[in-house]
Design a protein around this motif. Sequence first.
Motif, PDB file in Angstrom:
ATOM      1  N   VAL A  15       4.172   0.266   3.028  1.00  0.00           N
ATOM      2  CA  VAL A  15       5.116   0.330   4.444  1.00  0.00           C
ATOM      3  C   VAL A  15       5.305   1.785   4.673  1.00  0.00           C
ATOM      4  CG1 VAL A  15       7.232  -0.073   3.069  1.00  0.00           C
ATOM      5  CG2 VAL A  15       7.149  -0.785   5.563  1.00  0.00           C
ATOM      6  N   VAL A  16       5.575   2.480   3.763  1.00  0.00           N
ATOM      7  CA  VAL A  16       5.709   4.048   4.075  1.00  0.00           C
ATOM      8  C   VAL A  16       4.410   4.607   4.599  1.00  0.00           C
ATOM      9  CG1 VAL A  16       6.203   6.168   2.908  1.00  0.00           C
ATOM     10  CG2 VAL A  16       7.614   4.382   2.420  1.00  0.00           C
ATOM     11  N   GLN A  17       3.325   4.319   4.011  1.00  0.00           N
ATOM     12  CA  GLN A  17       2.007   4.846   4.355  1.00  0.00           C
ATOM     13  C   GLN A  17       1.802   4.378   5.889  1.00  0.00           C
ATOM     14  OE1 GLN A  17      -0.075   6.840   2.587  1.00  0.00           O
ATOM     15  NE2 GLN A  17       1.485   7.011   1.161  1.00  0.00           N
ATOM     16  N   ASN A  18       1.972   3.357   6.249  1.00  0.00           N
ATOM     17  CA  ASN A  18       1.980   2.503   7.555  1.00  0.00           C
ATOM     18  C   ASN A  18       2.895   3.430   8.528  1.00  0.00           C
ATOM     19  OD1 ASN A  18      -0.304   0.702   7.455  1.00  0.00           O
ATOM     20  ND2 ASN A  18       1.199  -0.392   6.131  1.00  0.00           N
ATOM     21  N   ALA A  19       4.082   3.782   8.020  1.00  0.00           N
ATOM     22  CA  ALA A  19       5.364   4.343   8.766  1.00  0.00           C
ATOM     23  C   ALA A  19       4.610   6.127   9.293  1.00  0.00           C
ATOM     24  CB  ALA A  19       6.389   4.474   8.271  1.00  0.00           C
TER      25      ALA A  19
END
Length: 152
Positions: A115-119
């Motif tokens: 989720v952080v990578q996608n953000a």
Amino acid sequence: MAVRVSLLATTRDNHVLMVRDPHVEGGWQLPTSIVPPGDCPVRTAWHLSVSRTGYYQEAAYALAVSLEHGPSGLPIALDYILDGGQSDTPPCDAVSLTDGAGWRPMRELLESPPVVQNALLALAHGERVPVLVNGDRPAADWPEPDAEDQSA
């Protein structure tokens, strides 16, 4: 179901605002909090930002949202990564940040959850969506549920 909110505040020279967490390997993570029942992610982000970092910029846009499922297949948590703004260079010196907060090199997020990578990808592409509560964009001073009940 738990609703969690994390802030992703960055600089153009590749720093990210993080807080020290002794329970996380490496000791640093994005500022994160559980949204209290009856509250909204935007206002929780405001409280989180001020109390955990000493740095505030409106966070009314989501960069990524993820639904976490438990072993039974039922949803157990909803994670928001909110855009905490981007500055040219770290806007706060060490004195103005709270203890345990700091501008860290963005490379410290390389092995972070998806989720952080996608953000980070959404941020790089300028993609974000407003966080809506009851179909509207809430402000950081969105009224307490009790305040709404008293005005009725």
